[in-house]
Design an enzyme around this catalytic site. Structure first.
Site, PDB file in Angstrom:
ATOM      1  N   ASP A 150       0.823  -1.205   0.000  1.00 29.48           N
ATOM      2  CA  ASP A 150       0.000   0.000   0.000  1.00 29.48           C
ATOM      3  C   ASP A 150       0.861   1.261   0.000  1.00 29.48           C
ATOM      4  O   ASP A 150       1.944   1.301   0.584  1.00 29.48           O
ATOM      5  CB  ASP A 150      -0.887   0.042   1.249  1.00 29.48           C
ATOM      6  CG  ASP A 150      -1.994  -0.993   1.198  1.00 29.48           C
ATOM      7  OD1 ASP A 150      -1.860  -1.954   0.429  1.00 29.48           O
ATOM      8  OD2 ASP A 150      -2.980  -0.823   1.930  1.00 29.48           O
ATOM      9  N   LYS A 151       0.334   2.309  -0.636  1.00 31.20           N
ATOM     10  CA  LYS A 151       0.998   3.609  -0.570  1.00 31.20           C
ATOM     11  C   LYS A 151       0.680   4.300   0.740  1.00 31.20           C
ATOM     12  O   LYS A 151       1.587   4.772   1.439  1.00 31.20           O
ATOM     13  CB  LYS A 151       0.558   4.488  -1.743  1.00 31.20           C
ATOM     14  CG  LYS A 151       1.112   5.913  -1.640  1.00 31.20           C
ATOM     15  CD  LYS A 151       0.658   6.784  -2.785  1.00 31.20           C
ATOM     16  CE  LYS A 151       1.224   8.202  -2.618  1.00 31.20           C
ATOM     17  NZ  LYS A 151       0.841   9.094  -3.738  1.00 31.20           N
TER      18      LYS A 151
END
Length: 686
Positions: A294-295
């Site tokens: 995930d960012k």
């Protein structure tokens, strides 16, 4: 409510449990969402991995086919992925502690009976073990204590019987050698070997070689060695994926592999890789990793870089740290990583601003005040978490798979690529978002002018994919050939992401269709995993590798399979589709998208999508939770939170002191999404 763009549009609203749920928000702060990769050995990948002892993950139950009910715990000769073993030494050898005194004594008596009666084909139940990791310990301890036994899981029950391979080998070598050999096989320690005793009979050695090759040939290699006149057979585990040896003494630069742990904050994996590649003067494709993370999170994962020595990488650590990338455990390794080569991920999540559903958009929005109201909210949370822990959730691909928040989703780009419309795919790729942010301005300029050079000058340096594409378009033009070259300028892992996004969208819609039309039971025509040759439980000991099985009408009637065992295919060129209305739905959907004759191969872009099978349901492991005042939550997340308190959504914690926060810790298999698990718990998009 937050986050991840149009999550409600991306993911169908089908649930497994019927609890009420609650509302809340995630990813308010960087530290609120911590993702820690779990490697193939079951260890969490952190900056201090050597100092931690996470709960072991079951070697027999922890594979990605979590819905498969029947599993053999001893490695089958058909398994040859070269995975590192879970710790070869069981955590406890005291069977009475693991099994209980009475079951332990019953097992000892069962073993004595087997020793006395070699013709007996008996089986003993050790009881039910609902906890996956307890089952894993039972498997490992029993096999280490009695290597000649095969442990079998029929969830949650474990049964044991004599291993037929052991029986056959013990007729060729001594029983002590057979037992030691099976301990060696179970440990599966990379680079290890086992030697049988001296054997002067060449014909007998040939028989042993043939047996080992037939039953374990994909896992081991055997050779006869002579030492001082005595000849013995040595068995060595195959090192699959090991770089080929080159002639000459010097090791070429491209053979240098350096492994490290990457901790990143608020960065996409591909963005981090592109920046490190530019700083080191290499290609992004020189980095390999098991999966993207995930960012909007703090994430930990293993990486390997080619052509960069450990010392050179260490010299760049301070520079990378300034960009939110923290490198640790830098070391020389022998091979790159492969996508998918991980057990799963551990999540430490904070859900803030808890409130009940309802309340509309005004007033308190469902927020609670007073002891009774908070007690009711605690009851809702408890019911929701326990339901999902017991029943799991629909294994949808999460919204981040589709590029949440973009005007054009990644699956639309992928569909254009599968149709071999490279020009259309480029135009979709450069569709800008609303507003005048620099990336959107650069994309808008390109679509209006077709001037890749000017657009490249406008594109921020952080947008690695866009810049790679624009460089190629500037060099080769914006026609079909130039657009094909632009796509080829991306590393394969980036390029294949888009067709995979399309296939993921189809899978999500198929899952919703399956549940709404056929309900929550396994039905005729559904696909499940089944061991080859497994017609009944008694045949399981001789079963081979898992095979796709189509549920029959008779199996539906007697409920031979559960919904948790049902699989749905990701579209591709090697998959089998369900033989019921769901299979017809796939064909209609692909035809509607113009892919009725698609081979899922795009040779010009070096894309090949074989497809795969994904369990309809997923289930969190090691699930723990607690409620606390929101004002007490700073720095509480375990697993290595960030020191940064910068909000991801621009808000502060002011005014939230009277609200409750939910702390969740759990493991998921690879390719499962924490946001989807939370969605099932909360009954809304978090």
């Amino acid at each position: 409510m937050k986050q991840d763009g149009d999550a409600a549009v991306n993911v169908p609203a089908c649930f497994i449990s019927n609890h009420e749920g609650f509302r809340g928000s995630i990813k308010n702060f960087i530290r609120d969402f911590v993702v820690t990769e779990i490697d193939v050995g079951g260890q969490r990948v952190t900056a201090a991995a050597a100092n931690q002892t996470p709960p072991p993950r079951a070697s027999s139950d922890g594979n990605s086919q979590s819905g498969a009910q029947f599993k053999e715990s001893r490695l089958s000769p058909h398994d040859s992925d070269g995975s590192s073993p879970v710790d070869a030494t069981p955590p406890s050898f005291d069977l009475s502690v693991i099994l209980g005194q009475s079951v332990s004594e019953e097992l000892e008596q069962f073993v004595l009976t087997l020793k006395d009666d070699k013709t007996a084909k008996q089986e003993l139940s050790l009881g039910s073990f609902p906890d996956k990791h307890h089952r894993a310990n039972v498997h490992r301890v029993v096999r280490h204590r009695f290597p000649f036994l095969m442990t079998i899981t029929i969830q949650p029950e474990i049964r044991v019987r004599e291993d037929p391979d052991y029986r056959e080998l013990s007729q060729l070598v001594t029983e002590d050698e057979a037992e030691d050999f099976f301990r060696f096989i179970d440990a599966k320690v990379r680079g290890s070997s086992y030697a049988f005793g001296p054997d002067g009979d060449k014909e007998h050695r040939t028989a042993v070689h043939h047996f080992l090759s037939r039953r374990f040939g994909k896992l081991v290699e055997t050779k006869s060695f002579s030492d001082q006149g005595a000849t013995a057979i040595t068995v060595r585990l195959r090192e699959q994926g090991r770089p080929k040896k080159r002639s000459g003494e010097e090791r070429k630069e491209e053979e240098v592999y350096t492994g490290f742990t990457l901790r990143k904050e608020n960065l996409e994996t591909l963005e981090a890789v592109s920046y490190m590649a530019a700083a080191l003067g290499i290609l992004p494709s020189d980095f390999t990793y098991a999966g993207t993370k995930d960012k909007r999170a703090v994430t930990y994962q293993s990486m390997v870089v080619k052509k960069v020595a450990a010392q050179r990488l260490e010299e760049k650590v301070s520079e990378f740290t300034k960009r939110g990338m923290h490198l640790s455990q830098i070391r020389s390794v022998g091979e790159p990583l492969r996508l998918g080569r991980l057990r799963g991920n551990h999540f430490d999540v904070v859900v803030r601003d808890l409130r009940r559903h309802g309340g509309g958009g005004g007033g308190d929005g469902g927020r609670l005040s007073g002891a009774n109201a908070r007690a009711r909210l605690a009851e809702l949370v408890k019911e929701a978490v326990e339901n999902v822990e017991a029943r799991g959730f629909v294994n949808y691909y999460g919204p981040q798979r589709f590029g949440g928040g973009q005007s054009v989703q990644s699956d639309h780009v992928g569909l254009a690529l599968l149709k071999e419309d490279t020009v259309g795919a480029v135009r979709l790729f450069f569709t800008p978002e609303e507003g005048e942010e620099p990336p959107s301005h650069a994309k808008r300029h390109f679509l209006q002018t077709d001037n890749a050079k000017e657009s490249l000058a406008l594109m921020p340096l952080s947008k690695a994919r866009e810049r790679l594409m624009l460089r190629a378009l500037n060099r080769y033009g914006t026609g079909p050939d130039g657009c094909a070259q632009a796509w080829l300028s991306l590393p394969h892992s980036m390029r294949v992401f888009y067709p995979h996004a399309y296939c993921s969208r189809v899978w999500n819609d198929a899952a919703a269709h399956r549940l709404t039309t056929l309900g929550h039971k396994a039905r005729r025509g559904d696909l499940v995993w089944r061991q080859e040759g497994q017609n009944k439980v008694e045949d399981a000991g001789e079963a081979g590798s898992p095979q796709i099985h189509v549920v029959t009408e008779e199996e539906e009637q007697r409920e031979a399979y559960t919904l948790g065992q049902v699989l749905l295919p990701m579209p591709g060129n090697t998959v089998k589709y369900p033989e019921n209305c769901v299979g017809a739905w796939y064909q209609e959907r692909l035809a509607r998208d113009g892919l009725d004759k698609c081979r899922f191969r795009v040779s010009s872009l070096k894309l090949n999508l074989p497809g795969c099978y994904r369990p309809l349901l997923a289930c969190p492991c090691n699930l723990r939770y607690r409620l606390q005042e929101a004002g007490d939550g700073r720095g509480e997340v375990t697993g290595g939170g960030s020191r940064s308190d910068k909000p991801l959504n621009g808000q502060t914690e002011e005014g939230t002191q009277d609200s409750l926060a939910l702390i969740l810790n759990f493991d998921l298999d690879s390719s499962c999404y924490a946001t989807i698990c939370l969605r099932e718990i909360m009954k809304c998009d978090p």
